[in-house]
Scaffold this motif. Structure first.
Motif, PDB file in Angstrom:
ATOM      1  N   LEU A   1       5.874  10.265  36.478  1.00  0.00           N
ATOM      2  CA  LEU A   1       6.607   9.533  35.449  1.00  0.00           C
ATOM      3  C   LEU A   1       6.156   8.081  35.406  1.00  0.00           C
ATOM      4  CD1 LEU A   1       8.938   9.102  33.407  1.00  0.00           C
ATOM      5  CD2 LEU A   1      10.459   8.763  35.378  1.00  0.00           C
ATOM      6  N   ILE A   2       6.059   7.446  36.565  1.00  0.00           N
ATOM      7  CA  ILE A   2       5.617   6.040  36.619  1.00  0.00           C
ATOM      8  C   ILE A   2       4.194   5.913  36.084  1.00  0.00           C
ATOM      9  CG2 ILE A   2       5.179   4.081  38.134  1.00  0.00           C
ATOM     10  CD1 ILE A   2       8.152   4.821  37.752  1.00  0.00           C
ATOM     11  N   LEU A   3       3.316   6.811  36.484  1.00  0.00           N
ATOM     12  CA  LEU A   3       1.931   6.752  36.010  1.00  0.00           C
ATOM     13  C   LEU A   3       1.847   6.944  34.501  1.00  0.00           C
ATOM     14  CD1 LEU A   3       0.136   8.829  38.812  1.00  0.00           C
ATOM     15  CD2 LEU A   3       0.035   6.353  38.454  1.00  0.00           C
ATOM     16  N   SER A   4       2.652   7.846  33.954  1.00  0.00           N
ATOM     17  CA  SER A   4       2.607   8.080  32.510  1.00  0.00           C
ATOM     18  C   SER A   4       3.142   6.881  31.739  1.00  0.00           C
ATOM     19  CB  SER A   4       3.401   9.337  32.155  1.00  0.00           C
ATOM     20  OG  SER A   4       4.783   9.168  32.435  1.00  0.00           O
ATOM     21  N   ILE A   5       4.167   6.223  32.291  1.00  0.00           N
ATOM     22  CA  ILE A   5       4.704   5.027  31.635  1.00  0.00           C
ATOM     23  C   ILE A   5       3.652   3.926  31.591  1.00  0.00           C
ATOM     24  CG2 ILE A   5       6.387   3.153  31.881  1.00  0.00           C
ATOM     25  CD1 ILE A   5       8.342   5.214  33.001  1.00  0.00           C
ATOM     26  N   VAL A   6       2.889   3.780  32.668  1.00  0.00           N
ATOM     27  CA  VAL A   6       1.925   2.686  32.769  1.00  0.00           C
ATOM     28  C   VAL A   6       0.653   2.969  31.990  1.00  0.00           C
ATOM     29  CG1 VAL A   6       0.482   1.379  34.366  1.00  0.00           C
ATOM     30  CG2 VAL A   6       2.838   1.975  35.016  1.00  0.00           C
ATOM     31  N   TYR A   7       0.135   4.190  32.048  1.00  0.00           N
ATOM     32  CA  TYR A   7      -1.224   4.435  31.579  1.00  0.00           C
ATOM     33  C   TYR A   7      -1.340   5.178  30.248  1.00  0.00           C
ATOM     34  CZ  TYR A   7      -2.871   2.830  36.117  1.00  0.00           C
ATOM     35  OH  TYR A   7      -3.134   2.066  37.220  1.00  0.00           O
ATOM     36  N   ILE A   8      -0.372   5.987  29.885  1.00  0.00           N
ATOM     37  CA  ILE A   8      -0.520   6.756  28.647  1.00  0.00           C
ATOM     38  C   ILE A   8      -0.257   5.851  27.446  1.00  0.00           C
ATOM     39  CG2 ILE A   8       0.472   8.627  27.264  1.00  0.00           C
ATOM     40  CD1 ILE A   8       0.920  10.173  29.798  1.00  0.00           C
ATOM     41  N   PRO A   9      -1.144   5.849  26.460  1.00  0.00           N
ATOM     42  CA  PRO A   9      -0.945   4.992  25.282  1.00  0.00           C
ATOM     43  C   PRO A   9       0.249   5.446  24.453  1.00  0.00           C
ATOM     44  CG  PRO A   9      -2.812   6.459  24.957  1.00  0.00           C
ATOM     45  CD  PRO A   9      -2.402   6.614  26.382  1.00  0.00           C
ATOM     46  N   HIS A  10       0.796   4.507  23.718  1.00  0.00           N
ATOM     47  CA  HIS A  10       1.964   4.804  22.883  1.00  0.00           C
ATOM     48  C   HIS A  10       1.528   5.345  21.535  1.00  0.00           C
ATOM     49  CE1 HIS A  10       5.931   4.436  21.094  1.00  0.00           C
ATOM     50  NE2 HIS A  10       5.388   3.764  20.100  1.00  0.00           N
ATOM     51  N   PHE A  11       2.199   6.400  21.084  1.00  0.00           N
ATOM     52  CA  PHE A  11       1.946   6.961  19.760  1.00  0.00           C
ATOM     53  C   PHE A  11       3.233   6.882  18.959  1.00  0.00           C
ATOM     54  CE2 PHE A  11      -1.123   9.081  22.537  1.00  0.00           C
ATOM     55  CZ  PHE A  11      -2.299   8.874  21.828  1.00  0.00           C
ATOM     56  N   GLU A  12       3.136   6.267  17.796  1.00  0.00           N
ATOM     57  CA  GLU A  12       4.303   6.090  16.934  1.00  0.00           C
ATOM     58  C   GLU A  12       4.706   7.428  16.343  1.00  0.00           C
ATOM     59  OE1 GLU A  12       7.373   4.024  15.758  1.00  0.00           O
ATOM     60  OE2 GLU A  12       5.680   2.977  16.654  1.00  0.00           O
ATOM     61  N   GLY A  13       6.017   7.669  16.308  1.00  0.00           N
ATOM     62  CA  GLY A  13       6.508   8.886  15.687  1.00  0.00           C
ATOM     63  C   GLY A  13       6.550   8.755  14.177  1.00  0.00           C
ATOM     64  N   ASP A  14       7.178   9.702  13.548  1.00  0.00           N
ATOM     65  CA  ASP A  14       7.296   9.705  12.086  1.00  0.00           C
ATOM     66  C   ASP A  14       8.309   8.655  11.644  1.00  0.00           C
ATOM     67  OD1 ASP A  14       7.769  10.250   9.390  1.00  0.00           O
ATOM     68  OD2 ASP A  14       7.405  12.388   9.652  1.00  0.00           O
ATOM     69  N   THR A  15       7.863   7.712  10.838  1.00  0.00           N
ATOM     70  CA  THR A  15       8.760   6.645  10.352  1.00  0.00           C
ATOM     71  C   THR A  15       8.917   6.692   8.843  1.00  0.00           C
ATOM     72  OG1 THR A  15       6.877   5.113  10.213  1.00  0.00           O
ATOM     73  CG2 THR A  15       8.144   5.135  12.274  1.00  0.00           C
ATOM     74  N   THR A  16       8.553   7.818   8.233  1.00  0.00           N
ATOM     75  CA  THR A  16       8.534   7.881   6.772  1.00  0.00           C
ATOM     76  C   THR A  16       9.838   8.376   6.155  1.00  0.00           C
ATOM     77  OG1 THR A  16       7.618  10.123   6.847  1.00  0.00           O
ATOM     78  CG2 THR A  16       6.046   8.289   6.779  1.00  0.00           C
ATOM     79  N   GLY A  17      10.782   8.813   6.957  1.00  0.00           N
ATOM     80  CA  GLY A  17      12.005   9.324   6.364  1.00  0.00           C
ATOM     81  C   GLY A  17      13.051   9.684   7.394  1.00  0.00           C
ATOM     82  N   ASN A  18      14.044  10.460   6.979  1.00  0.00           N
ATOM     83  CA  ASN A  18      15.149  10.873   7.830  1.00  0.00           C
ATOM     84  C   ASN A  18      14.650  11.844   8.897  1.00  0.00           C
ATOM     85  OD1 ASN A  18      17.474  11.973   8.981  1.00  0.00           O
ATOM     86  ND2 ASN A  18      18.639  11.729   7.076  1.00  0.00           N
ATOM     87  N   ARG A  19      14.640  11.390  10.149  1.00  0.00           N
ATOM     88  CA  ARG A  19      14.108  12.221  11.221  1.00  0.00           C
ATOM     89  C   ARG A  19      14.971  13.440  11.477  1.00  0.00           C
ATOM     90  NH1 ARG A  19      12.407   7.540  15.640  1.00  0.00           N
ATOM     91  NH2 ARG A  19      10.516   6.812  14.563  1.00  0.00           N
ATOM     92  N   LEU A  20      16.293  13.279  11.411  1.00  0.00           N
ATOM     93  CA  LEU A  20      17.175  14.415  11.661  1.00  0.00           C
ATOM     94  C   LEU A  20      16.986  15.504  10.617  1.00  0.00           C
ATOM     95  CD1 LEU A  20      20.532  12.740  12.788  1.00  0.00           C
ATOM     96  CD2 LEU A  20      18.877  13.994  14.190  1.00  0.00           C
ATOM     97  N   GLN A  21      16.773  15.091   9.377  1.00  0.00           N
ATOM     98  CA  GLN A  21      16.538  16.076   8.332  1.00  0.00           C
ATOM     99  C   GLN A  21      15.224  16.810   8.576  1.00  0.00           C
ATOM    100  OE1 GLN A  21      16.377  14.449   4.391  1.00  0.00           O
ATOM    101  NE2 GLN A  21      16.199  16.444   3.387  1.00  0.00           N
TER     102      GLN A  21
END
Length: 466
Positions: free
Chosen positions: A158-178
């Motif tokens: 978990l610590i290694l993934s927090i430090v080294y894995i790059p961030h990928f933005e999720g879907d920001t185009t609309g209602n996620r719950l829908q």
């Protein structure tokens, strides 16, 4: 982890009137939740971000690994099985998100093929390390530490993934719950869980129980309702309509039958060497070193093979290997040396695992460029759910056979005969896949080589060339 130690764990719960039939749940309960929840975890990752869901998965694993260890004090094998099932949800979160992260990082080409080949090597490598580590801990120490050590290693990851894995933005185009399609998630999960529960619990309590038959009917209706809802009534289906294609369907069918037969093979392999050959957990774990060595060799060669061979041929070869492995175990004499048929079947199955999984991952990753999480979900769902579902069916054959002849070896072999038949269906599907595919101009795997084109053209051309 629970197969090599199942007799030791079962012995500690003897006072709760347990039956050896519950050992089916040791493997089936975990695979049930992994295979079921992966269906929605990929969509969640696509919407909320791969790294975020990946890390949540590790946190979930840590919590339930700790609880699984403490289940010893409850003296309830049912609670232990429930803990293992909840533990599987965490792995359902990290499997498709991990594949999705790799799908985003690496563009099509030999490097991506190599990376997915390494992912395929996790199967035999993890099987060896998990079985051997668990055997050593349970035999020389105390089995709850298997899960507490897993929690410690998971915290480090978990610590290694927090430090080294790059961030990928999720879907920001609309209602996620829908877009999450909650009704579809509920219907699909309920249907998959109930179907799997029935086939695993039926052999344990008997098929004459009313609730088993009722739940079987309900599960079939829910699964049918899920597909109707996904195709006709929802704007954001969990399963992209592009997968409802005969070629993609055949690939997933090959994976389902192949890995489903392997799940049964693995269960009966451990029952045979522990209960009939009387191996200790450590000795059983050492036999899996074959998977470790040959699996790494196969994975190093897999990327080269995938880059120069049409996927239909690779999938077909893998399904044949799955079937041959089941046949060999079903005829292996109990007194025979490990270095004959037992060693040979592991050599063959290592190729089956290391070629089928990365090949299928690459196919779906390339065809579903904008849905990498869902691509990873489909592969992992098919693999893990099939392991649990067909294991339940094979144990049903085993238990019913034992009731008639009271012979443990022949009942194990009956379960393996069923697994062989399942693998044979995979072989048939792979031959059909070869027949229906079309050769591209070069006669090679064109879709792996396509680069720098838009997603829609990838999907259209890939389906034509597959």
């Amino acid at each position: 982890m629970c197969l090599s130690t199942m007799n030791i764990i079962l012995k500690d719960f003897e006072n709760s009137n347990t039956s050896s039939a519950y050992t089916t749940w040791f493997m089936g309960g975990y695979a049930l939740t992994v295979g079921s929840f992966i269906l929605v975890s990929g969509r969640i990752a696509d919407l909320y971000g791969f790294k975020k869901i990946f890390n949540i998965g590790w946190i979930w694993i840590i919590v339930w690994s700790i609880i699984s260890g403490f289940s010893f004090y409850t003296n309830s094998i049912i609670f232990f099985i429930i803990c293992r099932a909840f533990q599987g949800i965490g792995f359902a979160l990290i499997l498709p998100t991990g594949l999705g992260i790799l799908g985003h990082i690496y563009s099509n080409g030999e490097r991506k093929n190599f990376v997915f080949g390494c992912v395929g090597a996790n199967g035999p490598t993890g099987a060896c390390v998990g079985a051997l580590m668990a055997g050593v801990v349970a035999q020389t120490w105390w089995w709850p530490w298997i899960f507490w050590l897993l929690a410690i290693f998971s915290f480090i990851l978990l610590i290694l993934s927090i430090v080294y894995i790059p961030h990928f933005e999720g879907d920001t185009t609309g209602n996620r719950l829908q877009k999450l399609n909650i009704p579809g998630c509920i219907i699909g999960l309920a249907g998959l869980i109930l179907m799997n529960f029935v086939w695993t619990q039926g052999p344990v309590v008997g098929w004459n129980k009313a609730y088993i038959i009722v739940l079987l009917v309900v599960s079939v209706l829910l699964i049918a309702a899920f597909f109707v809802y996904e195709l006709k009534f929802t704007e954001f289906p969990l399963l992209p309509k592009s997968i409802f294609n005969i070629k993609i369907g055949l690939v997933l069918a090959c994976m389902s039958f192949g890995w489903g037969s392997f799940g049964a093979w693995q269960f009966y392999y451990w029952n045979i060497i522990l209960n009939l050959r009387n191996y200790t957990p450590i000795e059983g774990g050492l036999t899996y070193i074959t998977f470790l060595v040959l699996g790494c060799i196969a994975s190093l060669l897999a990327s080269f093979i995938i880059s120069h061979t049409k996927p239909s041929f690779i999938i077909s070869f893998s399904t044949i290997c799955f079937m041959v492995g089941c046949i060999m175990l079903s005829v292996t004499p109990i007194e025979q040396s490990f270095f004959r048929l037992t060693f040979g079947m592991q050599f063959i199955l290592a190729w089956a695992m290391d070629l089928s999984f990365p090949t299928c991952c690459l196919i779906l990753s390339d065809l579903m460029k904008n849905n990498q999480g869902m691509a990873g979900s489909l592969v992992s769902t098919v693999v893990n759910y099939s392991v649990s579902l067909f294991l339940g069916m094979s144990t049903c054959v085993e238990i019913e056979t034992y009731k008639h002849n009271q012979d443990q070896l022949s009942s194990y072999r009956a379960g393996l005969y069923f697994a062989t038949g399942i693998a044979g269906l995979g072989v048939i599907c792979s031959f059909i896949f070869i027949f229906v595919q079309r050769k591209d101009a070069n006669g090679t795997n064109a879709f792996i080589e396509i680069e720098n084109v838009d997603d829609s053209s990838i999907e259209k051309k890939d389906i034509e060339n597959m």
